[in-house]
Scaffold this motif. Structure first.
Motif, PDB file in Angstrom:
ATOM      1  N   LYS A  67       8.761  23.019  -1.859  1.00 46.20           N
ATOM      2  CA  LYS A  67       9.619  22.620  -0.747  1.00 46.20           C
ATOM      3  C   LYS A  67      10.142  21.197  -0.900  1.00 46.20           C
ATOM      4  N   THR A  68       9.312  20.296  -1.411  1.00 49.20           N
ATOM      5  CA  THR A  68       9.722  18.892  -1.500  1.00 49.20           C
ATOM      6  C   THR A  68      10.660  18.612  -2.659  1.00 49.20           C
ATOM      7  N   GLY A  69      10.629  19.452  -3.687  1.00 44.36           N
ATOM      8  CA  GLY A  69      11.542  19.272  -4.805  1.00 44.36           C
ATOM      9  C   GLY A  69      11.111  18.244  -5.824  1.00 44.36           C
ATOM     10  N   VAL A  70       9.850  17.802  -5.777  1.00 43.06           N
ATOM     11  CA  VAL A  70       9.376  16.843  -6.776  1.00 43.06           C
ATOM     12  C   VAL A  70       9.260  17.531  -8.134  1.00 43.06           C
ATOM     13  N   ILE A  71       9.342  16.753  -9.201  1.00 40.20           N
ATOM     14  CA  ILE A  71       9.259  17.343 -10.538  1.00 40.20           C
ATOM     15  C   ILE A  71       8.152  16.736 -11.399  1.00 40.20           C
ATOM     16  N   ARG A  72       7.592  15.583 -10.994  1.00 40.42           N
ATOM     17  CA  ARG A  72       6.520  14.965 -11.764  1.00 40.42           C
ATOM     18  C   ARG A  72       5.362  14.629 -10.826  1.00 40.42           C
ATOM     19  N   LEU A  73       4.175  14.499 -11.424  1.00 36.47           N
ATOM     20  CA  LEU A  73       2.963  14.331 -10.640  1.00 36.47           C
ATOM     21  C   LEU A  73       2.978  13.050  -9.819  1.00 36.47           C
ATOM     22  N   ASP A  74       3.490  11.947 -10.365  1.00 35.97           N
ATOM     23  CA  ASP A  74       3.469  10.683  -9.625  1.00 35.97           C
ATOM     24  C   ASP A  74       4.284  10.756  -8.343  1.00 35.97           C
ATOM     25  N   GLU A  75       5.344  11.566  -8.323  1.00 36.16           N
ATOM     26  CA  GLU A  75       6.198  11.658  -7.142  1.00 36.16           C
ATOM     27  C   GLU A  75       5.451  12.240  -5.947  1.00 36.16           C
ATOM     28  N   ILE A  76       4.696  13.299  -6.149  1.00 38.13           N
ATOM     29  CA  ILE A  76       4.002  13.933  -5.033  1.00 38.13           C
ATOM     30  C   ILE A  76       2.778  13.134  -4.613  1.00 38.13           C
ATOM     31  N   LEU A  77       2.091  12.481  -5.548  1.00 42.25           N
ATOM     32  CA  LEU A  77       0.921  11.689  -5.179  1.00 42.25           C
ATOM     33  C   LEU A  77       1.319  10.482  -4.340  1.00 42.25           C
ATOM     34  N   ASN A  78       2.501   9.945  -4.569  1.00 37.63           N
ATOM     35  CA  ASN A  78       2.978   8.804  -3.784  1.00 37.63           C
ATOM     36  C   ASN A  78       3.184   9.142  -2.315  1.00 37.63           C
ATOM     37  N   GLU A  79       3.220  10.427  -1.983  1.00 36.49           N
ATOM     38  CA  GLU A  79       3.445  10.845  -0.602  1.00 36.49           C
ATOM     39  C   GLU A  79       2.144  11.170   0.124  1.00 36.49           C
ATOM     40  N   GLN A  80       0.991  10.909  -0.517  1.00 36.52           N
ATOM     41  CA  GLN A  80      -0.305  11.217   0.084  1.00 36.52           C
ATOM     42  C   GLN A  80      -0.932   9.946   0.651  1.00 36.52           C
ATOM     43  N   THR A  81      -1.699  10.104   1.714  1.00 37.20           N
ATOM     44  CA  THR A  81      -2.323   8.963   2.386  1.00 37.20           C
ATOM     45  C   THR A  81      -3.336   8.275   1.476  1.00 37.20           C
ATOM     46  N   GLY A  82      -3.223   6.955   1.388  1.00 33.36           N
ATOM     47  CA  GLY A  82      -4.175   6.170   0.614  1.00 33.36           C
ATOM     48  C   GLY A  82      -3.967   6.237  -0.877  1.00 33.36           C
ATOM     49  N   ILE A  83      -2.848   6.818  -1.338  1.00 34.45           N
ATOM     50  CA  ILE A  83      -2.580   6.957  -2.767  1.00 34.45           C
ATOM     51  C   ILE A  83      -1.180   6.418  -3.050  1.00 34.45           C
ATOM     52  N   ILE A  84      -1.072   5.487  -3.980  1.00 40.17           N
ATOM     53  CA  ILE A  84       0.227   4.986  -4.406  1.00 40.17           C
ATOM     54  C   ILE A  84       0.176   4.732  -5.906  1.00 40.17           C
ATOM     55  N   THR A  85       1.331   4.689  -6.534  1.00 41.35           N
ATOM     56  CA  THR A  85       1.405   4.264  -7.930  1.00 41.35           C
ATOM     57  C   THR A  85       1.935   2.836  -7.955  1.00 41.35           C
ATOM     58  N   VAL A  86       1.282   2.000  -8.741  1.00 39.73           N
ATOM     59  CA  VAL A  86       1.655   0.583  -8.819  1.00 39.73           C
ATOM     60  C   VAL A  86       1.711   0.168 -10.278  1.00 39.73           C
ATOM     61  N   ALA A  87       2.461  -0.884 -10.534  1.00 42.01           N
ATOM     62  CA  ALA A  87       2.561  -1.435 -11.885  1.00 42.01           C
ATOM     63  C   ALA A  87       1.620  -2.625 -12.016  1.00 42.01           C
ATOM     64  N   ASP A  88       0.962  -2.752 -13.182  1.00 42.09           N
ATOM     65  CA  ASP A  88       0.094  -3.906 -13.413  1.00 42.09           C
ATOM     66  C   ASP A  88       0.909  -5.047 -14.018  1.00 42.09           C
ATOM     67  N   GLU A  89       0.184  -6.097 -14.449  1.00 39.09           N
ATOM     68  CA  GLU A  89       0.862  -7.269 -14.992  1.00 39.09           C
ATOM     69  C   GLU A  89       1.658  -6.954 -16.257  1.00 39.09           C
TER      70      GLU A  89
END
Length: 697
Positions: A67-89
């Motif tokens: 339903k959401t139309g995401v195509i990669r794993l990071d996209e759907i995980l970013n929409e979950q509570t307490g879960i985000i993808t971040v870049a390091d240094e």
């Protein structure tokens, strides 16, 4: 007040007033009442209904992915509570969960680990969602079942297996902004005892450029391919065979400008996984699983001058893992199950900046007792022992419990120990930056390399004694606590979870010598003690069969204990930008660890129109401000630093319409309001519109 601030206030308010929960399992054998939409295996290595688990777990279904139309794993995980993808240094992106960095989150596919990390981060965009049945996320220490790298939690991707006797499948094509093309084909069939599936995906994009004034693009053009095949065979009711193989390949252009000279090249990734498992049901009470797994990850990059053909940089990364494992599950009586397992890991890594190929070997054994001491109380006791060739043995216990106060309310809690072994890089790295001149050495090779540099006359000062590095580098460890309430009655589901994770022996760099060129030599050591604590609220309110609202909110405090002590002692100072005077800071000025947001929230609306065979959904994700680094040089991230990134909200929308039962057209847009921050968030490309056609057969 700008749009992002307005949205943030709305979403946080909704998330705090609405809460989400789980159904309560009351004095019944979970294996006898399983709802196939909510079965999860990652948390206990046995099939359990999601609502009955005494652990904080997130389940993402295939229906939600479609339903959401995401195509990669990071996209759907970013929409979950307490879960985000971040870049390091270093610019590499990874998952962050309950404020815990990517290094400590284990990524599994069908219950077996994936390898190949950049600076500790696992690139989740390597994984397509086209053939995923569901995604299971377990928060908190999970080393009692999964060992190292599961210190902060586990993400397990469950792929689809063939079930239907007739040939079934689907093909899809998605066109999106930046000339992005994504195509899938998925075929599966199970006839009598034999079943098979074949999945293929290709993704290609021209990339994008947020800074036209700088040579090269923010994300360079790339293309990748995923092939996944499965074969299953049921010899009889007591013996079933599962086999799977997956191959991933990516090629991406690379461009770098240094002192007005442009270097060009490419990077390549090759990944292969092979998984074989036999399920043996010896009796109604006893079953075994015999598993053999092999994975290999290889990456290479070359940058050279197109004019002079001078090589600026060339790197190779080649890692493989071999793991056999045997598991057994025995039902003593209804609701009393013992699970045990033992296995062996053999891991190799050969990469640039290592003198030779490095090999790790480890053996492990674990046990778990899942039982109901009385009708309303479920208890899980578990522990694992790991013996490793490069660090001291580890014992990882865990306790979890779920108590049903009523048919609608349950209380759950868990406490567990987690650990992460020193990785190859922290033990054997030997890297010198050719442009700047600093050096980074792994702990196990530091003494020998320092002696070599000293003999060559490259050192002006040595800041350690050899005896200081005689003791092995200790594994990082954590004790994690989770305590929550769940409510489920009628249209409302609510879950509230309080968490705390206390880390010790965190591994970080320190200066061990100074070079004659004025640069430093770094190595790794155990010294940091940090904690992450806060609360999570999840909500789902189903107005009717067509309209569903859901929301989530996380409050997070992530801080260094030693820095807090220094603040309490009044030994940390900063210049007040208003008075220009130097002042002593206290804990109220301490923001916390870098790249952690105090507030994150999400809000989602799903609306179905059955008569039109259509549905629409709107998902909004908010992240409050966070700091990137200590800009005033006092060793902490405080309110006077200037490296903060403003909070922002991202809005995603998707509309699905089905024609003639088998044809579905999807229109959507991610980052609907075109938010970008080219200085601080290069992964945000702006609005990404897409159209997709899916055909089932």
């Amino acid at each position: 007040m700008n749009l992002n601030n307005v949205l943030a206030a709305i979403f946080i308010g909704l998330a705090l007033t609405l809460t989400r929960g789980q159904e309560n399992l009351e004095a019944q054998d979970a294996s006898t009442i399983l709802d196939l939409e909510e079965v999860i295996v990652t948390a206990t290595r046995t099939e359990r209904q999601l609502s009955s688990l005494p652990l904080p777990v997130t389940l993402i279904s295939k229906k939600q992915l479609q339903k959401t139309g995401v195509i990669r794993l990071d996209e759907i995980l970013n929409e979950q509570t307490g879960i985000i993808t971040v870049a390091d240094e270093s610019g590499f992106e990874g998952i962050q969960m309950q404020g815990i960095a990517s290094d400590y989150i284990l990524i599994l596919i069908d219950g077996v680990p994936l390898v190949g990390r950049s600076s500790g981060n696992f690139d989740l965009s390597r994984l397509t969602v086209g053939n995923i049945k569901q995604i299971e996320v377990v928060k908190g220490p999970s080393s009692s079942l999964y060992g190292s790298e599961a210190l902060g939690g586990v993400v397990n991707i469950i792929t689809e297996t063939p079930k239907d006797s007739s040939l079934a499948g689907e093909v899809s094509y998605r066109l999106a902004s930046f000339n992005t093309h994504d195509a899938n084909i998925n075929i599966k069939q199970k006839k009598n005892q034999f079943g098979y599936s074949l999945f293929a995906n290709t993704l290609a994009s021209d990339g994008y450029d947020l800074r036209p004034d700088v040579e090269g693009q923010t994300v360079n053009p790339f293309n990748n391919y995923t092939l996944n095949g499965q074969v299953v065979y049921d010899f009889d009711e007591s013996l079933k065979l599962f086999s799977s193989a997956r191959y991933y390949y990516q090629n991406q252009d690379a461009v770098l400008a240094v002192d007005e000279e442009v270097f060009e090249g490419s990077s390549d990734i090759n990944e292969f996984n092979a998984h074989l498992r036999a399920d043996h049901y010896a009796s109604k009470k006893l079953n075994f699983q015999y598993e053999f797994y092999y994975t290999k990850y290889k990456a290479s990059e070359l940058l050279e001058s197109p004019i002079s053909e001078d090589v600026f940089s060339q790197s190779e990364f080649d890692q493989d893992l071999l793991r056999p494992e045997i598991r057994a599950s025995y039902t003593i009586k209804p609701n009393h199950v013992i699970t045990t397992g033992l296995g062996y890991n053999h891991e190799n890594l050969d990469r640039t900046f290592f003198d030779e190929q490095i090999t790790f070997n480890s053996q492990y054994v674990y046990a778990q007792y899942d039982f109901y001491p009385f009708e309303k109380l479920n208890v899980i006791l578990g522990a694992r022992f790991d013996n490793h060739s490069e660090y001291q043995s580890q014992f990882s216990p865990k306790f979890s419990a779920n108590y049903s106060l009523s048919s609608a309310i349950s209380v759950k809690g868990s406490v567990g120990y987690g650990f992460k072994a020193p990785d190859f890089r922290q033990l054997y790295f030997d890297f010198t930056n050719s442009a700047v001149g600093y050096t980074v050495l792994g702990y196990n090779v530091a003494v020998e390399k320092i002696q070599e540099l000293d003999a060559q006359g490259q050192l002006s000062d040595i800041l350690f004694t050899p005896s200081a590095l005689e003791e092995p580098l200790k594994p990082e460890s954590s004790v994690g606590y989770n305590f929550g309430l769940a409510y489920n009655r009628g249209k409302l589901k609510t879950e509230l979870n309080f968490f705390r994770n206390d880390f010790e022996n965190l591994i970080d760099t320190r200066i061990i010598a100074r070079k004659t060129n004025g640069q430093n030599v770094f190595s790794y050591t155990n010294f940091s003690k940090i904690y992450t604590t806060g609360l999570e609220v999840n909500t789902q309110y189903k107005i009717d069969e067509r309209l569903t609202f859901s929301g989530g909110y996380q409050l997070l405090f992530a801080k260094d204990k030693e820095q807090k002590e220094a603040l309490e002692e009044g030994t940390v100072f900063a210049r007040d930008p208003q008075t220009l005077q130097t002042i002593a800071l206290d804990n109220s000025d301490y923001f916390g660890l870098v790249n952690r947001s105090r507030h994150t929230a999400n809000f989602k609306i799903f609306y179905d129109v059955p008569n039109w065979k259509a549905n629409i959904n709107l998902r909004i994700n908010y992240r409050s401000k966070y700091g990137l680094f200590d800009s005033n040089g006092n060793g902490i991230l405080d309110d006077f630093d200037t490296s903060f990134v403003d909070g922002y909200a991202l809005t995603n929308i998707a509309l699905n319409k089905t024609f003639y039962n088998n044809y579905t057209v999807q229109l959507g847009a991610n980052n609907l309001f075109d938010y970008t921050d080219n200085e601080n968030i290069p992964s945000l490309a702006g609005i990404q519109a897409f159209v997709k056609l899916n055909i089932q057969f």
